[in-house]
Design a protein around this motif. Structure first.
Motif, PDB file in Angstrom:
ATOM      1  N   ASN A  91       0.923  -1.038   0.080  1.00  0.00           N
ATOM      2  CA  ASN A  91      -0.066   0.047  -0.004  1.00  0.00           C
ATOM      3  C   ASN A  91       0.991   1.186  -0.155  1.00  0.00           C
ATOM      4  OD1 ASN A  91      -2.788   0.344  -0.199  1.00  0.00           O
ATOM      5  ND2 ASN A  91      -3.271  -0.682   1.611  1.00  0.00           N
ATOM      6  N   ILE A  92       0.984   1.959  -1.200  1.00  0.00           N
ATOM      7  CA  ILE A  92       1.930   3.002  -1.442  1.00  0.00           C
ATOM      8  C   ILE A  92       0.970   4.252  -1.770  1.00  0.00           C
ATOM      9  CG2 ILE A  92       3.791   4.038  -2.357  1.00  0.00           C
ATOM     10  CD1 ILE A  92       5.038   1.349  -2.492  1.00  0.00           C
ATOM     11  N   VAL A  93       0.942   5.306  -1.120  1.00  0.00           N
ATOM     12  CA  VAL A  93       0.223   6.828  -1.558  1.00  0.00           C
ATOM     13  C   VAL A  93       0.984   7.116  -2.577  1.00  0.00           C
ATOM     14  CG1 VAL A  93      -0.481   8.682  -0.848  1.00  0.00           C
ATOM     15  CG2 VAL A  93      -0.495   7.201   0.880  1.00  0.00           C
ATOM     16  N   LEU A  94      -0.004   7.307  -3.636  1.00  0.00           N
ATOM     17  CA  LEU A  94       0.553   7.958  -5.189  1.00  0.00           C
ATOM     18  C   LEU A  94       0.890   9.321  -4.974  1.00  0.00           C
ATOM     19  CD1 LEU A  94       1.391   7.340  -7.957  1.00  0.00           C
ATOM     20  CD2 LEU A  94      -1.006   8.117  -8.443  1.00  0.00           C
ATOM     21  N   PRO A  95       2.155   9.947  -5.147  1.00  0.00           N
ATOM     22  CA  PRO A  95       2.157  11.241  -4.935  1.00  0.00           C
ATOM     23  C   PRO A  95       1.592  11.986  -6.269  1.00  0.00           C
ATOM     24  CG  PRO A  95       4.415  10.208  -4.944  1.00  0.00           C
ATOM     25  CD  PRO A  95       3.236   9.234  -5.394  1.00  0.00           C
ATOM     26  N   VAL A  96       1.140  13.430  -5.806  1.00  0.00           N
ATOM     27  CA  VAL A  96       0.439  14.131  -6.746  1.00  0.00           C
ATOM     28  C   VAL A  96       1.234  14.580  -7.853  1.00  0.00           C
ATOM     29  CG1 VAL A  96      -0.762  16.214  -7.135  1.00  0.00           C
ATOM     30  CG2 VAL A  96      -1.085  15.095  -4.892  1.00  0.00           C
ATOM     31  N   GLY A  97       0.886  14.319  -9.152  1.00  0.00           N
ATOM     32  CA  GLY A  97       1.491  14.745 -10.216  1.00  0.00           C
ATOM     33  C   GLY A  97       2.707  14.388 -10.820  1.00  0.00           C
ATOM     34  N   ILE A  98       3.143  12.815  -9.764  1.00  0.00           N
ATOM     35  CA  ILE A  98       4.334  12.186 -10.490  1.00  0.00           C
ATOM     36  C   ILE A  98       4.533  11.789 -11.731  1.00  0.00           C
ATOM     37  CG2 ILE A  98       3.565   9.991  -9.568  1.00  0.00           C
ATOM     38  CD1 ILE A  98       6.561   9.495  -8.567  1.00  0.00           C
TER      39      ILE A  98
END
Length: 478
Positions: free
Chosen positions: A117-124
């Motif tokens: 479970n990894i939070v996706l960074p905004v705009g990566i």
């Protein structure tokens, strides 16, 4: 922080504009630093914990670019540096965006119990692709040496940071270096406000307005034939006006700073072929995939068969770029198949008689639109089972419940279709040309100015009144 929020419209944007132009009177570099810092603050509102990752990405890619531009390395060393840079970018993107997808599929196949479970960074995805293009161009010898503040602003520039467009260094950094962009231009500020107002209206009134109808197809209840079509078409136009609205708002606010962003959206539902559709939808992504994936794979240089293979690989990866799920993979594969059919028809299909050219264009528009609508089902559905269920309902006219409510919904969707197909788009209204840096020539005629001002005031007022508590743009998390 969202463009369609009171805090952005009434606090962040005015403060950043005032600071930018105030500093522009004293220095050419200070406004660049100010705008880069403001962009980092903007990014921090969407995910402050990922600011160090963004800064590390900028430092890493700037350093790799410095080696490729400024050092006289041999061919093997240059290729090794490029591989390290692009590989590092893709590794970070892969970990954050695809580790969970890989683990879930591995667990499904082998029952490993592995869960990630990894939070996706905004705009990566956007800032990664932007920098990969920079590195490849540096390797090819197409990049001049840029100062770090200008490069940092190029990557973090807040109008594009969360949902595109994918910027190109040759389009943007020279604009950041020009002294005249740091002086307020009343004409550009007015044009920017008009375009921003149109985009805000598209988002808060049109896209958010039709969003409740999407649940007709993708809600908790099993839809009938008509409900499935209404819901899928509602999503088709929600996505259209949502992305179009974001693109307009990004261009509009950028114009206020004297900066011209590239077009990213050009009435794609008016396309008469799927090739034309991809020249109009997410235009900067299409250009990136063409220049940095399709052509390096060989493009159409090695015969028709390999051309179709390259198209399929490009669109499959393009679908996976949009999201780590099999539904996005299928969406990309579908568009790859569409493009192969389109090119095959262009090569082997009959040419319509000039008498029937207009009829052929209309047939092409309808067929292209229906193909895009079917693919959007996979784009929107949370899983393959839901997508297939919705498509099965769309193909079963025996199960229909077309009552007064459905008639009202269908009329609502028809109004949106008329706007998408027959109304002029924003760049046509405003005469926006980012290549020649011209916009709003009609506004220079004094007799037209009051009309534009009154219309802008009304559109902006409706757009602001339509702001909801929290309504993200659909491309916000890609």
């Amino acid at each position: 922080m969202l463009f369609n929020s009171y805090s952005f419209i009434f606090m962040f944007l005015p403060v950043v504009l005032l600071g930018y132009f105030a500093l522009g009177r004293r220095s050419d570099l200070a406004p660049v630093v100010w705008l880069a810092l403001a962009s980092l603050v903007f990014y921090a509102f969407g995910g402050w914990q990922f600011v160090p990752l963004l800064l590390l990405s900028i430092a890493f890619n700037y350093g790799v670019g410095y080696l490729l531009i400024g050092r006289k390395l041999g061919p093997r060393a240059r290729f090794a540096v490029l591989t390290t840079g692009v590989g590092g970018d893709l590794l970070v993107l892969g970990i954050f965006k695809y580790a969970g997808f890989f683990a879930a599929n591995l667990n499904a196949l082998l029952s490993t119990g592995l869960m990630v479970n990894i939070v996706l960074p905004v705009g990566i995805s956007f800032y990664t692709f932007t920098q990969i293009a920079f590195l490849v161009d540096a390797y090819r010898g197409n990049v001049a040496r840029y100062a770090l503040p200008h490069y940092a602003l190029f990557v973090t520039y807040f109008p594009h940071l969360i949902a595109g467009p994918i910027l190109h260094h040759k389009d943007m950094i020279p604009q950041f270096e020009r002294a005249e962009t740091k002086r307020p231009d009343p004409h550009l500020i007015l044009c920017g406000l008009i375009i921003f107002a149109i985009g805000l209206f598209k988002k808060t009134c049109l896209a958010d307005g039709i969003q409740p109808l999407v649940s007709q197809a993708f809600g908790p209840n099993t839809p009938t034939f008509d409900q499935a079509w209404i819901g899928v078409l509602a999503y088709t136009f929600q996505l259209y006006f949502d992305f179009s609205g974001y693109s307009d708002m990004a261009i509009g606010m950028s114009l206020m700073f004297g900066i011209f962003l590239p077009l990213n959206f050009n009435s794609p539902y008016k396309a008469a072929s799927i090739v034309d559709f991809w020249r109009r939808w997410h235009m900067t992504l299409s250009q990136f995939l063409r220049d940095y994936l399709y052509i390096p794979l060989g493009g159409n240089r090695h015969g028709r068969v390999l051309r179709y293979v390259n198209l399929m690989v490009t669109m499959l990866l393009g679908g996976l770029w949009h999201g780590a799920a099999w539904t996005f993979v299928i969406w990309g594969v579908l568009h790859g198949v569409y493009l192969c059919i389109n090119h095959a028809w262009s090569n082997f299909g009959p040419n319509p008689s000039p008498r029937f050219a207009r009829l052929a264009d209309i047939a092409g528009l309808i067929l292209t639109f229906l193909a895009v609508v079917i693919a959007w089902v996979f784009f929107r559905a949370p899983d393959m089972a839901t997508a297939l269920s919705v498509l099965s309902k769309m193909a079963d006219p025996s199960n229909i419940a077309f009552g007064r409510l459905e008639m009202l919904y269908a009329l609502f969707v028809a109004i949106y279709a008329a706007l998408a197909w027959f109304a002029p788009n924003t760049q046509e209204i405003m005469g926006y040309d980012h290549e020649n840096r011209t916009v709003g020539e009609k506004l220079r005629a004094q007799r037209m100015r009051p009309l534009f001002l009154y219309a802008t005031a009304a559109v902006l007022a409706f757009g602001i009144l339509g702001i909801q508590q929290h309504s993200e743009f659909i491309y916000f998390r890609f």
